[in-house]
Motif scaffolding. Structure first.
Motif, short mmCIF file in Angstrom:
data_model
loop_
_atom_site.label_atom_id
_atom_site.label_comp_id
_atom_site.label_asym_id
_atom_site.label_seq_id
_atom_site.Cartn_x
_atom_site.Cartn_y
_atom_site.Cartn_z
N LEU A 1 2.06 6.19 -7.14
CA LEU A 1 0.96 6.88 -7.84
C LEU A 1 0.81 8.34 -7.41
O LEU A 1 -0.09 9.02 -7.88
CB LEU A 1 -0.35 6.13 -7.60
CG LEU A 1 -0.43 4.73 -8.19
CD1 LEU A 1 -1.68 4.02 -7.74
CD2 LEU A 1 -0.34 4.78 -9.71
N ASN A 2 1.70 8.80 -6.54
CA ASN A 2 1.64 10.18 -6.08
C ASN A 2 1.81 11.15 -7.24
O ASN A 2 2.73 11.04 -8.02
CB ASN A 2 2.73 10.43 -5.04
CG ASN A 2 2.66 11.82 -4.46
OD1 ASN A 2 1.60 12.43 -4.43
ND2 ASN A 2 3.79 12.32 -4.00
N SER B 1 2.34 1.75 -3.34
CA SER B 1 1.34 2.24 -4.29
C SER B 1 1.10 3.73 -4.12
O SER B 1 0.98 4.47 -5.11
CB SER B 1 0.03 1.48 -4.12
OG SER B 1 0.21 0.12 -4.37
N VAL B 2 1.02 4.18 -2.89
CA VAL B 2 0.84 5.61 -2.64
C VAL B 2 2.02 6.40 -3.18
O VAL B 2 1.85 7.42 -3.84
CB VAL B 2 0.64 5.87 -1.13
CG1 VAL B 2 0.69 7.35 -0.82
CG2 VAL B 2 -0.67 5.28 -0.64
N TRP C 1 -3.07 9.09 -7.56
CA TRP C 1 -3.27 9.28 -6.12
C TRP C 1 -3.14 10.77 -5.84
O TRP C 1 -2.10 11.29 -5.50
CB TRP C 1 -2.21 8.52 -5.34
CG TRP C 1 -2.57 8.35 -3.90
CD1 TRP C 1 -2.41 9.26 -2.92
CD2 TRP C 1 -3.17 7.21 -3.30
NE1 TRP C 1 -2.85 8.78 -1.73
CE2 TRP C 1 -3.34 7.52 -1.93
CE3 TRP C 1 -3.60 5.98 -3.77
CZ2 TRP C 1 -3.89 6.61 -1.04
CZ3 TRP C 1 -4.13 5.10 -2.88
CH2 TRP C 1 -4.28 5.42 -1.54
N ASN C 2 -4.23 11.50 -6.00
CA ASN C 2 -4.21 12.94 -5.80
C ASN C 2 -5.19 13.34 -4.75
O ASN C 2 -6.27 12.97 -4.68
CB ASN C 2 -4.51 13.66 -7.10
CG ASN C 2 -3.43 14.64 -7.47
OD1 ASN C 2 -2.53 14.89 -6.69
ND2 ASN C 2 -3.56 15.19 -8.64
N TRP D 1 0.84 -1.21 0.00
CA TRP D 1 0.00 0.00 0.00
C TRP D 1 0.86 1.25 0.00
O TRP D 1 0.60 2.19 -0.76
CB TRP D 1 -0.94 -0.02 1.21
CG TRP D 1 -1.75 1.22 1.32
CD1 TRP D 1 -2.77 1.61 0.50
CD2 TRP D 1 -1.62 2.25 2.29
NE1 TRP D 1 -3.28 2.82 0.91
CE2 TRP D 1 -2.58 3.23 2.01
CE3 TRP D 1 -0.77 2.43 3.38
CZ2 TRP D 1 -2.72 4.38 2.79
CZ3 TRP D 1 -0.91 3.57 4.14
CH2 TRP D 1 -1.87 4.52 3.84
#
Length: 112
Positions: free
Chosen positions: A106-107, A102-103, A111-112, A99
């Motif tokens: 995808l930042n 992934s954060v 992930w916004n 997790w």
């Protein structure tokens, strides 16, 4: 008369560690590849090669989750922990590593 003591040490770095890290990285790569491939129309404000960041960072985090699983397995054998509790902690730690990867991967994009 001298007493001969042989110290047996086990190496932490082993083939099992590499295998578990590879399994974690492959699982993470498959999950993030499926997630990223579901994006039909990416935001034009994102960089052109935005897909590379999550495809690199998330498998690294998955490998760290596999290493955590190996550490917990190594501790279970040495300390005699309960197998079920160690398995649950290992799985939860691996999911947290995935997790967080992934954060981080995808930042700035999804992930916004």
């Amino acid at each position: 008369m001298t007493q001969n003591q042989s110290l047996s040490t086990t190496s932490f770095i082993s083939a099992a560690l590499g295998r578990r890290m590879l399994i974690g990285a492959v699982i993470a790569f498959i999950l993030i590849a499926l997630f990223v491939s579901s994006v039909d129309n990416p935001n034009p404000a994102w960089p052109r090669l935005w897909v590379l960041k999550p495809l690199i960072i998330v498998p690294i985090a998955g490998a760290m989750g596999g290493a955590f699983y190996h550490i917990m397995d190594h501790l279970r054998r040495q300390m005699g922990f309960n197998k079920f509790i160690t398995l649950i902690i290992s799985i939860i730690g691996s999911i947290i590593a995935l997790w967080l990867g992934s954060v981080l991967g995808l930042n700035g994009t999804l992930w916004n």
